[in-house]
Write a protein that holds these residues in place. Structure first.
Motif, PDB file in Angstrom:
ATOM      1  N   GLU A 193       0.823  -1.195   0.000  1.00 25.97           N
ATOM      2  CA  GLU A 193       0.000   0.000   0.000  1.00 25.97           C
ATOM      3  C   GLU A 193       0.868   1.261   0.000  1.00 25.97           C
ATOM      4  O   GLU A 193       0.758   2.105  -0.894  1.00 25.97           O
ATOM      5  CB  GLU A 193      -0.898  -0.018   1.247  1.00 25.97           C
ATOM      6  N   ALA A 194       1.738   1.356   0.993  1.00 25.98           N
ATOM      7  CA  ALA A 194       2.609   2.526   1.102  1.00 25.98           C
ATOM      8  C   ALA A 194       3.526   2.641  -0.116  1.00 25.98           C
ATOM      9  O   ALA A 194       3.841   3.743  -0.566  1.00 25.98           O
ATOM     10  CB  ALA A 194       3.436   2.454   2.381  1.00 25.98           C
ATOM     11  N   THR A 195       3.928   1.507  -0.632  1.00 26.91           N
ATOM     12  CA  THR A 195       4.838   1.526  -1.776  1.00 26.91           C
ATOM     13  C   THR A 195       4.175   2.131  -2.999  1.00 26.91           C
ATOM     14  O   THR A 195       4.697   3.066  -3.597  1.00 26.91           O
ATOM     15  CB  THR A 195       5.298   0.094  -2.102  1.00 26.91           C
ATOM     16  N   LYS A 200      10.039  16.405   2.630  1.00 27.62           N
ATOM     17  CA  LYS A 200       8.772  15.708   2.860  1.00 27.62           C
ATOM     18  C   LYS A 200       8.635  14.487   1.961  1.00 27.62           C
ATOM     19  O   LYS A 200       8.121  13.452   2.391  1.00 27.62           O
ATOM     20  CB  LYS A 200       7.588  16.669   2.663  1.00 27.62           C
ATOM     21  N   HIS A 201       9.109  14.629   0.748  1.00 30.71           N
ATOM     22  CA  HIS A 201       9.090  13.465  -0.142  1.00 30.71           C
ATOM     23  C   HIS A 201       9.929  12.336   0.456  1.00 30.71           C
ATOM     24  O   HIS A 201       9.529  11.175   0.445  1.00 30.71           O
ATOM     25  CB  HIS A 201       9.622  13.832  -1.523  1.00 30.71           C
ATOM     26  N   LEU A 202      11.076  12.734   0.989  1.00 27.24           N
ATOM     27  CA  LEU A 202      11.941  11.723   1.589  1.00 27.24           C
ATOM     28  C   LEU A 202      11.267  11.056   2.783  1.00 27.24           C
ATOM     29  O   LEU A 202      11.456   9.872   3.031  1.00 27.24           O
ATOM     30  CB  LEU A 202      13.274  12.366   2.014  1.00 27.24           C
ATOM     31  N   ARG A 203      10.469  11.832   3.487  1.00 30.32           N
ATOM     32  CA  ARG A 203       9.759  11.250   4.622  1.00 30.32           C
ATOM     33  C   ARG A 203       8.804  10.147   4.139  1.00 30.32           C
ATOM     34  O   ARG A 203       8.744   9.069   4.716  1.00 30.32           O
ATOM     35  CB  ARG A 203       8.971  12.338   5.357  1.00 30.32           C
ATOM     36  N   LEU A 204       8.081  10.452   3.078  1.00 35.09           N
ATOM     37  CA  LEU A 204       7.170   9.453   2.511  1.00 35.09           C
ATOM     38  C   LEU A 204       7.922   8.228   2.029  1.00 35.09           C
ATOM     39  O   LEU A 204       7.510   7.092   2.256  1.00 35.09           O
ATOM     40  CB  LEU A 204       6.383  10.051   1.339  1.00 35.09           C
ATOM     41  N   LEU A 205       9.031   8.472   1.355  1.00 36.98           N
ATOM     42  CA  LEU A 205       9.824   7.355   0.852  1.00 36.98           C
ATOM     43  C   LEU A 205      10.369   6.516   2.006  1.00 36.98           C
ATOM     44  O   LEU A 205      10.447   5.290   1.910  1.00 36.98           O
ATOM     45  CB  LEU A 205      10.968   7.870  -0.018  1.00 36.98           C
ATOM     46  N   ARG A 206      10.725   7.199   3.088  1.00 36.97           N
ATOM     47  CA  ARG A 206      11.191   6.495   4.274  1.00 36.97           C
ATOM     48  C   ARG A 206      10.066   5.640   4.839  1.00 36.97           C
ATOM     49  O   ARG A 206      10.261   4.478   5.168  1.00 36.97           O
ATOM     50  CB  ARG A 206      11.632   7.517   5.332  1.00 36.97           C
ATOM     51  N   ARG A 207       8.897   6.245   4.917  1.00 41.09           N
ATOM     52  CA  ARG A 207       7.735   5.531   5.454  1.00 41.09           C
ATOM     53  C   ARG A 207       7.459   4.269   4.642  1.00 41.09           C
ATOM     54  O   ARG A 207       7.017   3.255   5.186  1.00 41.09           O
ATOM     55  CB  ARG A 207       6.512   6.465   5.394  1.00 41.09           C
ATOM     56  N   ALA A 208       7.707   4.329   3.359  1.00 40.84           N
ATOM     57  CA  ALA A 208       7.486   3.163   2.495  1.00 40.84           C
ATOM     58  C   ALA A 208       8.716   2.256   2.456  1.00 40.84           C
ATOM     59  O   ALA A 208       8.726   1.272   1.731  1.00 40.84           O
ATOM     60  CB  ALA A 208       7.135   3.620   1.093  1.00 40.84           C
ATOM     61  N   HIS A 209       9.726   2.612   3.227  1.00 41.39           N
ATOM     62  CA  HIS A 209      10.974   1.834   3.297  1.00 41.39           C
ATOM     63  C   HIS A 209      11.674   1.748   1.949  1.00 41.39           C
ATOM     64  O   HIS A 209      12.419   0.800   1.713  1.00 41.39           O
ATOM     65  CB  HIS A 209      10.701   0.423   3.831  1.00 41.39           C
ATOM     66  N   LEU A 210      11.396   2.702   1.092  1.00 42.17           N
ATOM     67  CA  LEU A 210      12.055   2.691  -0.211  1.00 42.17           C
ATOM     68  C   LEU A 210      13.423   3.342  -0.139  1.00 42.17           C
ATOM     69  O   LEU A 210      14.265   3.140  -1.013  1.00 42.17           O
ATOM     70  CB  LEU A 210      11.188   3.411  -1.247  1.00 42.17           C
ATOM     71  N   GLU A 233      13.922  -3.232  -2.030  1.00 47.76           N
ATOM     72  CA  GLU A 233      13.166  -4.414  -1.564  1.00 47.76           C
ATOM     73  C   GLU A 233      11.643  -4.276  -1.698  1.00 47.76           C
ATOM     74  O   GLU A 233      10.987  -5.182  -2.217  1.00 47.76           O
ATOM     75  CB  GLU A 233      13.556  -4.702  -0.113  1.00 47.76           C
ATOM     76  N   PRO A 234      11.057  -3.164  -1.265  1.00 44.82           N
ATOM     77  CA  PRO A 234       9.588  -3.074  -1.366  1.00 44.82           C
ATOM     78  C   PRO A 234       9.088  -3.142  -2.802  1.00 44.82           C
ATOM     79  O   PRO A 234       7.918  -3.465  -3.023  1.00 44.82           O
ATOM     80  CB  PRO A 234       9.278  -1.703  -0.746  1.00 44.82           C
ATOM     81  N   LEU A 235       9.952  -2.842  -3.741  1.00 49.78           N
ATOM     82  CA  LEU A 235       9.516  -2.860  -5.134  1.00 49.78           C
ATOM     83  C   LEU A 235       9.194  -4.272  -5.608  1.00 49.78           C
ATOM     84  O   LEU A 235       8.506  -4.450  -6.622  1.00 49.78           O
ATOM     85  CB  LEU A 235      10.598  -2.242  -6.025  1.00 49.78           C
ATOM     86  N   ARG A 236       9.686  -5.236  -4.874  1.00 46.47           N
ATOM     87  CA  ARG A 236       9.355  -6.614  -5.232  1.00 46.47           C
ATOM     88  C   ARG A 236       7.854  -6.832  -5.205  1.00 46.47           C
ATOM     89  O   ARG A 236       7.302  -7.564  -6.034  1.00 46.47           O
ATOM     90  CB  ARG A 236      10.012  -7.591  -4.261  1.00 46.47           C
ATOM     91  N   ALA A 237       7.194  -6.227  -4.239  1.00 46.54           N
ATOM     92  CA  ALA A 237       5.740  -6.379  -4.135  1.00 46.54           C
ATOM     93  C   ALA A 237       5.063  -5.853  -5.391  1.00 46.54           C
ATOM     94  O   ALA A 237       4.149  -6.483  -5.937  1.00 46.54           O
ATOM     95  CB  ALA A 237       5.225  -5.638  -2.906  1.00 46.54           C
ATOM     96  N   VAL A 238       5.541  -4.690  -5.846  1.00 46.33           N
ATOM     97  CA  VAL A 238       4.995  -4.126  -7.071  1.00 46.33           C
ATOM     98  C   VAL A 238       5.243  -5.074  -8.235  1.00 46.33           C
ATOM     99  O   VAL A 238       4.360  -5.337  -9.046  1.00 46.33           O
ATOM    100  CB  VAL A 238       5.646  -2.756  -7.368  1.00 46.33           C
ATOM    101  N   ASP A 239       6.436  -5.602  -8.241  1.00 46.56           N
ATOM    102  CA  ASP A 239       6.799  -6.511  -9.312  1.00 46.56           C
ATOM    103  C   ASP A 239       5.887  -7.732  -9.345  1.00 46.56           C
ATOM    104  O   ASP A 239       5.415  -8.131 -10.413  1.00 46.56           O
ATOM    105  CB  ASP A 239       8.251  -6.960  -9.140  1.00 46.56           C
TER     106      ASP A 239
END
Lengths: 131, 131
Positions: A11-13, A52-62, A79-85
DNA sequence: ATGATCTGTAACCCTACAGTTACACGACGG
DNA sequence: CCGTCGTGTAACTGTAGGGTTACAGATCAT
């Protein structure tokens, strides 16, 4: 430890990926880690905006941040991109088919049973024989 | 006739994919085309809400609508997802590497040149030899 | 200690959007 | 022709997001 099979909220990703600036940040980080200010300088928007963008990216662990003196160096965590994949993977078979054929098939399929069931019933998933 | 190599705005695509309901709609449509009402009945939210989601998906060309009597049948168009796939492709090499190793590499890389350049300069893109 | 630097965050706009209810309109069935 | 069904949309609300400027805290150089 906790290196493998950590489940991230896809979701976050997906949500993090929605913004073009954030995707650009990731693209930038792919070339190598950078401190926040450096990243910000690469974009037309203000530095707090990037923060702020970095905060969101951090929250998504990207991205992950680690302090380096007074700098905060950000590096990519793909790593989180695997889910998207893997989500995307369910669609790969689809774009192998010709679209117009798929469309025709689906239309025919539907008009065949106009007021009974609406979709191809169970798991009768557009078998290639129909094309 | 404009069938192949149509460029979709990956912008709209990523944005459409950001919402979990819309992804679920796509997942649903993957099983077979359905009229709007049918789709809506599969979700806890109101029918107009789904209608608006469908509008967004239409805007991103992820679904196509064709009228069938008084129904509006929606079917999946996976084509725009190719853009997502190819964007993702640039990251696939990354998640083959161990993350901790990547992290160490990047940290070392950065501290090596603390106040000169910040990122690995040109296209020295984390050659696998470093792991 | 002091001032410059790097960074995050708060406070504040404005726009987009997800949700609702109410309504409009075309298509069908009598 | 008339009611119903399927659908989209307008109007409205609440909230999240992305942008800004101003400020606070930590670190470094002097």
């Amino acid at each position: 430890m906790r290196n493998r099979s950590v489940t991230y909220s896809s979701e976050a990703t997906f949500q993090a990926l929605a913004d073009p600036t954030r995707r650009a940040v990731l693209d930038l980080l792919r070339r190598g880690s950078q401190p926040a200010g450096e990243i910000a300088r690469a974009f037309p928007v203000s530095r707090p905006a990037i923060s702020k963008h970095l905060r969101l990216l951090r929250r998504a662990h990207l991205v992950q941040e680690h302090r380096q003196g007074r700098n905060r160096v950000y590096h990519l965590n793909p790593e989180p991109l695997r889910a998207v994949d893997s989500w995307l993977d369910q669609y790969r078979t689809f774009w192998k088919m010709s679209l117009t054929n798929l469309k025709r098939f689906v239309e025919a399929e539907y008009s065949k049973e106009t007021n009974q069931g609406h979709a191809p019933k169970s798991n009768r998933k557009t078998s290639k024989g129909d094309l």
